[in-house]
Write a protein that holds these residues in place. Sequence first.
Motif, mmCIF file in Angstrom:
data_model
loop_
_atom_site.group_PDB
_atom_site.id
_atom_site.type_symbol
_atom_site.label_atom_id
_atom_site.label_comp_id
_atom_site.label_asym_id
_atom_site.label_seq_id
_atom_site.Cartn_x
_atom_site.Cartn_y
_atom_site.Cartn_z
ATOM 1 N N SER A 194 0.838 -1.186 0.000
ATOM 2 C CA SER A 194 0.000 0.000 0.000
ATOM 3 C C SER A 194 0.879 1.244 0.000
ATOM 4 N N GLY A 195 0.641 2.129 -0.954
ATOM 5 C CA GLY A 195 1.353 3.397 -0.980
ATOM 6 C C GLY A 195 2.845 3.288 -1.229
ATOM 7 N N ALA A 196 3.269 2.307 -1.994
ATOM 8 C CA ALA A 196 4.706 2.099 -2.213
ATOM 9 C C ALA A 196 5.292 3.148 -3.155
ATOM 10 N N PRO A 197 6.521 3.583 -2.902
ATOM 11 C CA PRO A 197 7.241 4.421 -3.863
ATOM 12 C C PRO A 197 7.828 3.543 -4.966
ATOM 13 N N GLY A 198 8.501 4.174 -5.909
ATOM 14 C CA GLY A 198 9.202 3.406 -6.931
ATOM 15 C C GLY A 198 8.697 3.620 -8.343
ATOM 16 N N LEU A 199 7.465 4.110 -8.490
ATOM 17 C CA LEU A 199 6.953 4.422 -9.827
ATOM 18 C C LEU A 199 6.867 5.939 -9.989
ATOM 19 N N VAL A 200 5.818 6.532 -9.414
ATOM 20 C CA VAL A 200 5.671 7.989 -9.460
ATOM 21 C C VAL A 200 5.563 8.500 -8.030
ATOM 22 N N GLU A 201 6.374 9.487 -7.695
ATOM 23 C CA GLU A 201 6.297 10.122 -6.387
ATOM 24 C C GLU A 201 6.067 11.621 -6.596
ATOM 25 N N LEU A 202 4.998 12.118 -6.031
ATOM 26 C CA LEU A 202 4.645 13.519 -6.211
ATOM 27 C C LEU A 202 5.433 14.408 -5.249
ATOM 28 N N GLU A 203 5.666 15.632 -5.657
ATOM 29 C CA GLU A 203 6.390 16.587 -4.811
ATOM 30 C C GLU A 203 5.567 16.899 -3.564
ATOM 31 N N THR A 204 6.185 16.801 -2.411
ATOM 32 C CA THR A 204 5.492 17.111 -1.166
ATOM 33 C C THR A 204 6.132 18.348 -0.531
ATOM 34 N N VAL A 205 6.932 18.119 0.488
ATOM 35 C CA VAL A 205 7.679 19.198 1.140
ATOM 36 C C VAL A 205 9.156 18.908 0.935
ATOM 37 N N PRO A 206 9.937 19.841 0.426
ATOM 38 C CA PRO A 206 11.358 19.582 0.165
ATOM 39 C C PRO A 206 12.096 19.094 1.419
ATOM 40 N N LEU A 207 13.022 18.174 1.214
ATOM 41 C CA LEU A 207 13.785 17.644 2.332
ATOM 42 C C LEU A 207 14.545 18.733 3.082
ATOM 43 N N ARG A 208 15.022 19.723 2.344
ATOM 44 C CA ARG A 208 15.798 20.777 3.010
ATOM 45 C C ARG A 208 14.946 21.536 4.020
ATOM 46 N N GLN A 209 13.648 21.645 3.754
ATOM 47 C CA GLN A 209 12.764 22.296 4.708
ATOM 48 C C GLN A 209 12.439 21.370 5.877
ATOM 49 N N LEU A 210 12.161 20.106 5.564
ATOM 50 C CA LEU A 210 11.862 19.151 6.636
ATOM 51 C C LEU A 210 13.052 18.986 7.578
ATOM 52 N N HIS A 211 14.268 19.079 7.025
ATOM 53 C CA HIS A 211 15.470 18.877 7.831
ATOM 54 C C HIS A 211 15.644 19.965 8.890
ATOM 55 N N THR A 212 14.958 21.077 8.739
ATOM 56 C CA THR A 212 15.046 22.124 9.759
ATOM 57 C C THR A 212 14.390 21.695 11.057
ATOM 58 N N GLY A 213 13.502 20.704 10.964
ATOM 59 C CA GLY A 213 12.791 20.256 12.155
ATOM 60 C C GLY A 213 11.703 21.199 12.611
ATOM 61 N N GLU A 214 11.345 22.166 11.779
ATOM 62 C CA GLU A 214 10.303 23.120 12.145
ATOM 63 C C GLU A 214 8.920 22.490 11.990
ATOM 64 N N ILE A 215 8.070 22.748 12.957
ATOM 65 C CA ILE A 215 6.750 22.125 13.002
ATOM 66 C C ILE A 215 5.923 22.444 11.761
ATOM 67 N N GLN A 216 6.039 23.648 11.232
ATOM 68 C CA GLN A 216 5.207 24.035 10.097
ATOM 69 C C GLN A 216 5.442 23.145 8.882
ATOM 70 N N TYR A 217 6.695 22.735 8.669
ATOM 71 C CA TYR A 217 6.987 21.878 7.518
ATOM 72 C C TYR A 217 6.521 20.446 7.768
ATOM 73 N N ALA A 218 6.685 19.989 8.994
ATOM 74 C CA ALA A 218 6.192 18.656 9.335
ATOM 75 C C ALA A 218 4.674 18.602 9.195
ATOM 76 N N GLN A 219 3.994 19.649 9.617
ATOM 77 C CA GLN A 219 2.539 19.685 9.506
ATOM 78 C C GLN A 219 2.104 19.715 8.051
ATOM 79 N N ALA A 220 2.828 20.456 7.223
ATOM 80 C CA ALA A 220 2.504 20.509 5.796
ATOM 81 C C ALA A 220 2.642 19.129 5.158
ATOM 82 N N PHE A 221 3.652 18.392 5.589
ATOM 83 C CA PHE A 221 3.844 17.045 5.051
ATOM 84 C C PHE A 221 2.699 16.127 5.474
#
Length: 254
Positions: free
Chosen positions: A101-128
């Motif tokens: 269920s929900g496996a990657p490997g074919l098409v993965e849509l853009e979500t929240v950039p890793l560079r933003q998630l890596h900040t650890g800020e709640i707003q980016y985690a919530q957006a994801f």
Amino acid sequence: MQFKRKGNGTPIVFLPGLFAGGWVWDAVASRCLEEGFSTITFDDPIPVIFGNHFRQATKLLDMVLEECEEKPFLIGNSLGALISLDYALQNPTRIQGLVMSGAPGLVELETVPLRQLHTGEIQYAQAFINKVIYDKSKIPQGGAEELAGLFRDRGVFNNIARWYSLSRKYDIPEALQQLKALPIHLIWGEHDDITPAQPWLDLAGQFENIQTSVILECGHSPMFELPQSFLEHLLPTLHRCRQSQTRLLFTEPA
């Protein structure tokens, strides 16, 4: 102990996702116990328990299967589904069936950039999380804080980045081509905005051994958002495969 086993029936190994731990399977696993299966679950998400490569995941799954008296089912969500597929590819005779269920490997849509998630800020985690879960009322309390904590951990983040890279390079069509003798069931959320269902449905149409189900009004993790609907598709597959395996055991020559 990195995994937990409950019950004594035919084992089911539930693999977590890249960001969500085994709690996404709680409702489904509990019902499977009631149906006479045993369940094997992991508390933490993939980058915490399974490291950052398929080899490490295979080593851990080998340990899990050593404790199984009969062939288990592998059931995975998100990256856990891809790891399940890879393990089945390497060990096709060691499992009864595969549910993804929900496996990657074919098409993965853009979500929240890793560079933003890596900040650890709640707003980016919530957006994801808002991308992952279709019914926003199902977002777990404290979910954004937990996810932000994962990304703030340097080691875990490096593992996540590595898995992102590996999933994008995986040859899904070739893997499925080599698993034409294994029962596979794809159960996807209709509104999966991370790894959309349609490319998988199109590919599955080329294989007689692959069954597909789409759960309406649901996102990337239907086993968590709509566990009862997920079970309505899952349980017939499990019972059918288990019955086929039992008949095979009784008809094989001694």
